[in-house]
Design an enzyme around this catalytic site. Structure first.
Site, short mmCIF file in Angstrom:
data_model
loop_
_atom_site.label_atom_id
_atom_site.label_comp_id
_atom_site.label_asym_id
_atom_site.label_seq_id
_atom_site.Cartn_x
_atom_site.Cartn_y
_atom_site.Cartn_z
N GLU B 22 -8.00 34.84 96.33
CA GLU B 22 -9.14 35.39 95.64
C GLU B 22 -10.25 35.17 96.72
O GLU B 22 -10.86 34.38 96.89
CB GLU B 22 -9.56 34.36 94.44
CG GLU B 22 -8.21 34.48 93.33
CD GLU B 22 -8.62 33.63 92.09
OE1 GLU B 22 -9.62 33.23 91.88
OE2 GLU B 22 -7.74 33.49 91.20
N GLU B 174 -16.55 34.12 88.24
CA GLU B 174 -15.37 34.90 88.17
C GLU B 174 -15.82 36.37 88.34
O GLU B 174 -16.41 36.81 87.35
CB GLU B 174 -14.78 34.52 86.73
CG GLU B 174 -13.43 35.16 86.41
CD GLU B 174 -12.41 34.53 87.21
OE1 GLU B 174 -11.37 34.91 88.16
OE2 GLU B 174 -11.88 33.33 86.89
#
Lengths: 307, 307
Positions: B22, B174
């Site tokens: 990520e 997120e």
């Protein structure tokens, strides 16, 4: 331009999972195998999961990129005990679908791929071939729901390293954007439709239809551009937001190309060109931020089946 | 509602690469370390690459999901020689940033994540906390360039398994959609801006500003929904195109949910709910196609620093 004819295309291979985390092709082939599709009209169909161990772990490959293993040099090398799994698998696939350049090779290989780049439906030809160019032209005419582009790599037959080189003819269907390891229904459907138009064409071709000559617009690979990197090889910038998702949109001198993590813009210098595979996930390790191409319009002859 | 006060927040940890593929958080933290950011105003900042071996191979984790390793049970277990790398790393991080629930824990942990789902900026709270809810409220007010949602997991402190549980306060940022293993400048910038608003808030809080009470809209986790699967556990359908990218859009009974590979639509049955993390790459192996949540508006008291 002269008329050209080719023998019937009776044996076709449809390959998915050549890269194990490109899921549209994986699930299209799995579904074909579940439905026991072995014949579409006059064509015998072989459906192949190219790299099962990579599919099992949902990665591009396990040891080395399978779709770089099909050059003449690699296929003719002796397999040692320490050979990467993918090198061994390339020899197996050459025995099953080839041999590359040989009389017993399947007539056509269609290899199914996905990209994280905004490529829409891109048909990739390793080399120029009137027959596959006609298939591309047909798909471009029929497909109304998505842009269809044709990319040519200009590989020589010996150096061509991709799976589709094993057949007498071959091309890859590359559809995106889709994250690797993710299956999107819209991308799955675009690939499925492209495949259906291809088999429609094969049917018409084998049935004796004469496909008129004409022009096909292609993007011809020029070179690759790497990310800006620091002395240790770490990237120091991302694709600029104005270039991101702009595959096949003309890149002009002075256009933003990268945005560094500290906020500076790096601009493109050089002749106007077309970017492709912008921000493809698997190309970070290959040191490719995007490819550049020139647009070339090819004249193709009319073709039909040789009886 | 009563006014609430909290001690100053003097030590803050910003963590990236808790999931090694990520990339927004990975590169934000790397850039902070390159720029030697150790203090922002009155706040000491510790920047942490949570899972360096996973970052090196650009995978979510090497042996087990690090962000599921911070429950009390796992942190208090004895490490054996055969313990997964991530279990050992969780104990290390607990020593560095915690101990969880202890007096010496850092005041706030911000953990940076990406998702392939169309979540925009989503602030994830493992449990209800007036302080982090105020930070969320502030970010929602300030951020004009992207939707900001708040998700609450309702974990108990002991069962809470995520890295941000180690601090006295903590939350995850997120941001999506972004393919794992890809860095998009737009997503990077959204995360950076969210982080900047957070440090602005910390500054104002430590300076004695009184944050007025009010309402915060949150999405409270209800349950997860798996993909349709066959007897061998293989998925047989993709997220339906009408649900794909529709995170936080009300799902009503009768709405399409899945599209099977043979073309059938599976519809949603049940009360109206909000889907989240629709088609997140990492959740295929966890057997989660998406989460469902209810929308809950919380009343928060006014807060300020306790001097």
């Amino acid at each position: 331009m002269e008329h050209t004819s080719f023998p019937p295309l009776s044996r076709v291979a449809i390959c998915g999972g050549t890269h194990g985390n490109e899921l549209s092709g994986v699930y299209i082939v799995k579904e074909m195998q579940k439905q026991k599709v072995e014949k579409i009209g006059s064509v015998s169909v072989i459906s192949v999961l190219s790299n099962p161990p990579a599919i099992d772990v949902c990665r591009r490959y396990t040891e080395t990129d399978l779709n770089r293993c099909f050059s003449d040099a690699k296929l003719s090398s002796t397999l040692t005990d320490s050979a990467a799994y993918e090198m061994r698998r390339a020899h197996e696939l050459n025995a099953q679908l080839g041999p590359k350049g040989g009389e017993k090779a399947v007539d056509l290989i269609i290899d199914l791929h996905n990209t994280t780049s905004n490529m829409g439906v891109c048909l990739i030809l390793s080399y120029l071939d009137w027959l596959t160019l006609h298939i591309c032209k047909y798909i471009q005419t029929k497909m109304t729901s998505a842009p269809v582009t044709v990319m040519q790599l200009n590989d020589s037959n010996a150096d061509g390293y991709s799976l589709d080189m094993l057949g007498k003819h071959g091309f890859a269907i590359e559809v995106g954007p889709q994250p690797h390891g993710v299956l999107r229904a819209d991308i799955f459907n675009m690939m499925k439709r492209t495949l259906d138009f291809t088999t429609d064409w094969l049917q018409e071709f084998n049935d004796g239809h004469i496909f008129e000559g004409g022009e096909v617009e292609t993007y011809s690979f020029l070179r690759s551009v790497d990310y800006p990197r620091d002395a240790s090889g770490q990237i120091t910038a991302a694709i600029h937001p104005q270039l991101q998702d702009k595959d096949f949109t003309l890149l002009q001198p002075g256009d933003p190309m990268f945005l560094s993590f500290s906020g500076e813009t790096v601009k493109y210098e050089g002749e106007p060109v077309y970017p492709m595979f912008v921000n493809e996930c698997a190309y970070y390790e290959k040191k490719i931020a995007f490819h550049l191409a020139e647009k070339i319009t090819l004249k193709v002859p009319s073709i039909s089946v040789k009886n």
